[in-house]
Design a protein around this motif. Sequence first.
Motif, PDB file in Angstrom:
ATOM      1  N   HIS A  77       0.632  -0.944  -0.109  1.00 38.20           N
ATOM      2  CA  HIS A  77      -0.353   0.006  -0.227  1.00 38.20           C
ATOM      3  C   HIS A  77       0.902   1.043  -0.338  1.00 38.20           C
ATOM      4  N   GLU A 125       1.110   3.991  -2.526  1.00 33.92           N
ATOM      5  CA  GLU A 125       0.457   5.700  -1.845  1.00 33.92           C
ATOM      6  C   GLU A 125       1.270   6.628  -2.987  1.00 33.92           C
ATOM      7  N   ARG A 126       3.087   6.250  -2.246  1.00 35.58           N
ATOM      8  CA  ARG A 126       3.978   7.341  -3.330  1.00 35.58           C
ATOM      9  C   ARG A 126       3.923   7.426  -4.056  1.00 35.58           C
ATOM     10  N   HIS A 163       2.142   6.492  -6.707  1.00 31.76           N
ATOM     11  CA  HIS A 163       1.709   7.761  -7.376  1.00 31.76           C
ATOM     12  C   HIS A 163       1.179   9.387  -6.643  1.00 31.76           C
ATOM     13  N   ARG A 164       1.548   9.558  -5.837  1.00 24.68           N
ATOM     14  CA  ARG A 164       1.701  10.972  -5.280  1.00 24.68           C
ATOM     15  C   ARG A 164       2.507  11.628  -5.285  1.00 24.68           C
ATOM     16  N   LEU A 205      -5.494   9.674  -2.136  1.00 21.83           N
ATOM     17  CA  LEU A 205      -4.373   9.016  -1.826  1.00 21.83           C
ATOM     18  C   LEU A 205      -4.854   8.554  -0.265  1.00 21.83           C
ATOM     19  N   GLU A 206      -5.300   7.627   0.065  1.00 22.30           N
ATOM     20  CA  GLU A 206      -4.810   7.147   1.252  1.00 22.30           C
ATOM     21  C   GLU A 206      -6.010   8.235   2.198  1.00 22.30           C
ATOM     22  N   HIS A 207      -7.260   8.172   1.364  1.00 21.44           N
ATOM     23  CA  HIS A 207      -7.793   9.579   2.336  1.00 21.44           C
ATOM     24  C   HIS A 207      -8.481   9.121   3.492  1.00 21.44           C
ATOM     25  N   ARG A 219      -9.875   4.677   5.701  1.00 23.12           N
ATOM     26  CA  ARG A 219      -9.590   5.373   4.875  1.00 23.12           C
ATOM     27  C   ARG A 219      -9.325   4.270   4.162  1.00 23.12           C
ATOM     28  N   ASP A 233      -7.754   3.777   0.302  1.00 20.97           N
ATOM     29  CA  ASP A 233      -6.665   2.990  -0.446  1.00 20.97           C
ATOM     30  C   ASP A 233      -6.787   4.318  -1.685  1.00 20.97           C
ATOM     31  N   ARG A 234      -7.242   4.126  -2.527  1.00 22.79           N
ATOM     32  CA  ARG A 234      -7.555   5.456  -3.613  1.00 22.79           C
ATOM     33  C   ARG A 234      -8.651   5.206  -4.114  1.00 22.79           C
TER      34      ARG A 234
END
Length: 580
Positions: free
Chosen positions: A331, A335-336, A338-339, A412-414, A439, A441-442
């Motif tokens: 995860h 997340e990193r 795509h961010r 992302l990771e909202h 939370r 994930d995406r």
Amino acid sequence: AGRARDHAERLRGVLAHLGAQRRAARTEPGLARRDTEALVRLEDVADEVARAVAMLGRGQDVLPASEWRALLEVALDRAVAPPAPEAAADAVELWPVREAPGLTARAAIVIGAGQGAFPAAPPPEPLLRDAERIAVNRVAGRLALPTSSARRAEALHQAFCALAVGRETVGLTWAGSGPEGPGSAPSALALEVLAAAGAEVAGPGGRPTGLPQTAREAIRNAALAGDAALAELAAADPRLARRAASARQRGRLELDRAEAVSARVASRWAGALSDRQEELAAALPVEWTPSQLEVHARCAYQTFGHVVLRLGEPETAELDIDPRDEGRLAHAVLERFHRERLQGGTPPLSGAPEESDHLREVAERTFEAFAADGRVGDPAVWAARKGAVLSRLLRVVAAEAGEDPRLRPALLEHEFGGGSGVPPLVLGEGRDAVRLRGRLDRVDADAERLLLIDYKDARARPDWKDRLAPEAMGETNFQVPAYLLAAARALPGRRQLSATYGLLRSAERAPAFESSPGDGLFAMTREARSAARGRGERPFADAVVELVGRVRAGELPIAPRDCAGCSLGALCRFENRGAP
């Protein structure tokens, strides 16, 4: 003066020099046998003393002759020569139970066969505990030092040998009640032997009292019979009566549990906490997670274990990375990745080589951070494992290059609820209201649509499609509706809502669940929910309020849908039973 083993060797040399064995044999056979065996035992005792001194750490100490003689005399006082074959001319001999192996007689009477005395408890070992003895035995590769279990087994063997001494007749006695006290009950072994032989226990005056019961039979019969039988047992043996009363109480408890599980309802001993409202309210979370709701949907008793009692999942102690940490690692890398692409304004994924290079760079940084926290298992194993994890992530990114390019990562990771700064979802009104946190994930979105992607790092399962079926929403699947509500609140104005599972191990996505904000499933206000119910639709808020309401009422029955992966089998003791 000399070491203990030197003294033992000198004693053996003196006996050999004097021809003691030869001289002892020059007499009548019975006496010769006794004396020669006594000489052999003398040598054995000397060797035992030498070993005991060595075990005390004094094997190299030089002992004066007087000190060695004193030790040898103490050991000889406790030593017993091997038994004679049998008493002659109907004589009676008294032997300790430890000498029973090797004895034989026409008749034998075992005295002192009371509770706690037959078999006799082995004396405690003051020098080494069992753990040290087991360690020595493991190194030696044999039973060099007897453990407490071995000594108990030896005592039981001696007791059986005592019962086998009499070829024609065997009697067992124990202290009865009299002027000097109440006496004792016969031991369990004595009762079992007498019952197996069909013998009768002689009471006062020699009157028979009927076939004896073993302790287990006495407890079972009194527990199954009425109060009168329990009172009768209490007069004969209060300790057995207490055990029988306990067995009866536990039997009623287990019967109540079994009936409750069969009916799939809560009972006092199977998840009913209606009489513990204050403690229950204090144990329940202020903000629920969709995962906790799904645990309850799978089995309400798991809510009792994980939410009320707060029993965590068992910790793994393997060399390989913990599967939960492996999922968190995957995860974090995605997340990193795509961010950083969003922050750099890069175009949609196309499968270009630089995308794989970027992912490798992000993965290496993330791997190092997890390794520094000790969350990747043994470093030697992780060195080989991380290549497989990276290959899996590369396949996922390559597969995403073929998805709709109009949908770009928007969340992302909202997080919502908890300490995220974003309000929780509130379902229901007043005292029945339920607050949810979680939370995402995406979430990918364009101007008209949003797609919730929930990463799943578990192994391939055939039911991912079933979990995204419309009928599963609010029934067994609580994550997707809750996360879609949170996503629609964070990204308003979209007319199409969809959700899928990103299966990281197979680098594919499950068939998506499709819906819209106007669907009755997402009705939030009282009026909207009422209208949805009128159309035959069940709002997600109603399902959550109803489920949490049952929990708050203390209804947590053992009624599983699926026991796979549950760690509470030892708590409920009805694993894989009662499922529809």
